[in-house]
Design an enzyme around this catalytic site. Structure first.
Site, PDB file in Angstrom:
ATOM      1  N   SER A  66      47.644  36.113  17.330  1.00  0.00           N
ATOM      2  CA  SER A  66      46.608  35.135  17.667  1.00  0.00           C
ATOM      3  C   SER A  66      46.926  33.746  17.133  1.00  0.00           C
ATOM      4  O   SER A  66      47.645  33.584  16.146  1.00  0.00           O
ATOM      5  CB  SER A  66      45.259  35.566  17.088  1.00  0.00           C
ATOM      6  OG  SER A  66      44.888  36.826  17.578  1.00  0.00           O
TER       7      SER A  66
HETATM    8  N1  SAH Z   1      46.269  41.209  14.556  1.00  0.00           N
HETATM    9  C1  SAH Z   1      47.591  41.096  15.144  1.00  0.00           C
HETATM   10  C2  SAH Z   1      47.586  40.745  16.613  1.00  0.00           C
HETATM   11  C3  SAH Z   1      46.928  41.811  17.420  1.00  0.00           C
HETATM   12  S1  SAH Z   1      47.471  41.935  19.112  1.00  0.00           S
HETATM   13  C4  SAH Z   1      48.466  40.118  14.383  1.00  0.00           C
HETATM   14  O1  SAH Z   1      48.017  39.525  13.389  1.00  0.00           O
HETATM   15  O2  SAH Z   1      49.632  39.956  14.771  1.00  0.00           O
HETATM   16  C5  SAH Z   1      46.604  43.435  19.455  1.00  0.00           C
HETATM   17  C6  SAH Z   1      47.284  44.681  18.929  1.00  0.00           C
HETATM   18  O3  SAH Z   1      46.394  45.763  19.128  1.00  0.00           O
HETATM   19  C7  SAH Z   1      48.566  45.019  19.659  1.00  0.00           C
HETATM   20  O4  SAH Z   1      49.618  45.145  18.754  1.00  0.00           O
HETATM   21  C8  SAH Z   1      48.238  46.349  20.337  1.00  0.00           C
HETATM   22  O5  SAH Z   1      49.353  47.229  20.417  1.00  0.00           O
HETATM   23  C9  SAH Z   1      47.160  46.911  19.412  1.00  0.00           C
HETATM   24  N2  SAH Z   1      46.272  47.912  20.000  1.00  0.00           N
HETATM   25  C10 SAH Z   1      45.746  47.954  21.241  1.00  0.00           C
HETATM   26  N3  SAH Z   1      44.953  49.018  21.394  1.00  0.00           N
HETATM   27  C11 SAH Z   1      44.981  49.702  20.207  1.00  0.00           C
HETATM   28  C12 SAH Z   1      44.365  50.901  19.737  1.00  0.00           C
HETATM   29  N4  SAH Z   1      43.563  51.638  20.514  1.00  0.00           N
HETATM   30  N5  SAH Z   1      44.608  51.294  18.465  1.00  0.00           N
HETATM   31  C13 SAH Z   1      45.435  50.547  17.662  1.00  0.00           C
HETATM   32  N6  SAH Z   1      46.040  49.416  18.056  1.00  0.00           N
HETATM   33  C14 SAH Z   1      45.828  48.989  19.311  1.00  0.00           C
END
Ligand code: SAH
Length: 229
Positions: A66
Site C-alpha cells: 500500500s
Molecule cells: N500489508 C501488505 C500488503 C497487503 S496486499 C504489505 O504491507 O505489504 C494483500 C495481501 O493479502 C496479499 O499478499 C494477498 O496474497 C493477501 N491475501 C489475500 N487474501 C488472503 C487471505 N484470505 N488470507 C491471507 N492473506 C490473503
C-alpha cells in the site's frame, strides 16, 4: 539498518514529513515507526528507488504494498499504545507488519501465498522483529487460535466482514478493513464495546481482493459482476 545509504534515510524522513505529517497523520508513535522501518527493504529490488514515493508498489504474485499514507492512516486508526496483541490479514511484503511490530507488543500476520509469507518472514527476522509472527494460510475467517485481539487490520479488500471475525476482538478492540467491490472499497473501522459493535466509514480505497473461504471466490465474483454490470 544503521548502515543503509544516507539517501534512503533522507527519503524516508521526507516521506513522513510530506506524505504523512503534512496530511492528517498526527500520531507521533506512528510517525516515528514509519521514520524507522526501512520500507525499501520490503519492496522488490527493481522498485527500491521508488520505495519512499507517494504510491503503492507491485509485489510478487500480483499483489501490492500500500501507499505509505494508507499504511499510516490505517495504523493511526488502530490507536495502538504499545501493549496490544494485533492480527494482520494479508502480510504481503511484511512492511505493515513491521510498522505494527514497532507499535504493539505482539503481532500475528497471515498470508495465503507461501512465497510471500516466507520472504516476509525472513526479512522481518533479519531486521529483528521478533514480536512479529508470520502465519501461512487463509485469514478470511480471521485467526481464532490467538484471539482475542486488541486490534485486527485487514489489508485486502473483503466482500464483507463476518461476525466470526469481529468476535475475535477483545472488549475495546478495533478492526479496520477495506470493504466493498473488487475495484473500489470503503475503509471501515469497527469498535467493540462488550457485545456491541460500532462501525464508521473512513475513506474510499482500492485494495487487492481478499481471497479464501470468506473472501472473493469464483461465486462471489460472479454474483458481484451480475450486480454491478
Ligand atoms: N500489508 C501488505 C500488503 C497487503 S496486499 C504489505 O504491507 O505489504 C494483500 C495481501 O493479502 C496479499 O499478499 C494477498 O496474497 C493477501 N491475501 C489475500 N487474501 C488472503 C487471505 N484470505 N488470507 C491471507 N492473506 C490473503
Amino acid at each position: 539498518m544503521n548502515h543503509e545509504p544516507a539517501f534512503y534515510t533522507t527519503d524516508r524522513l521526507r516521506m513522513v514529513d510530506e506524505q504523512l505529517a503534512a496530511r492528517d497523520i498526527y500520531d507521533e508513535r506512528v510517525l516515528d515507526a514509519m521514520r524507522t522501518v526501512p520500507r525499501h527493504l520490503f519492496v522488490p529490488d527493481t522498485h527500491q528507488h521508488m520505495a519512499y514515493g507517494d504510491g503503492p508498489l507491485p509485489l510478487a504474485e500480483g499483489q501490492t504494498i500500500s501507499q505509505p499514507y494508507i499504511v499510516g492512516l490505517m495504523t493511526q486508526l488502530l490507536r495502538l499504545q504499545g501493549g496490544e496483541k494485533v492480527l494482520e490479514i494479508g502480510t504481503g511484503s511484511g512492511y505493515q507488519a513491521a510498522v505494527l511490530g514497532q507499535l504493539a507488543a505482539q503481532v500475528y500476520t497471515v498470508e495465503r501465498h507461501a512465497a510471500l509469507a516466507a520472504q516476509a518472514a525472513s526479512m522481518l527476522h533479519a531486521l529483528h522483529y521478533d514480536n512479529v509472527q508470520v502465519l501461512e494460510g487463509d485469514g478470511s475467517l480471521g485467526w481464532p487460535e490467538f484471539a482475542p485481539y486488541d486490534a485486527i487490520l485487514v489489508t485486502a479488500a473483503a466482500p464483507e466482514i463476518y461476525q466470526d471475525m469481529l468476535n475475535q476482538l477483545g472488549d475495546g478492540g478495533r478492526l479496520i478493513s477495506p470493504v466493498g467491490g473488487r475495484r473500489q472499497q470503503v475503509l471501515v473501522r469497527w469498535y467493540r464495546r462488550a457485545h456491541v459493535f460500532h462501525s464508521e466509514q473512513i475513506i474510499p480505497v482500492a485494495f487487492v481482493p481478499l481471497r479464501g473461504e470468506k473472501g472473493w471466490g469464483e461465486n462471489e465474483w460472479k454474483r458481484w459482476q451480475e450486480n454491478w454490470r
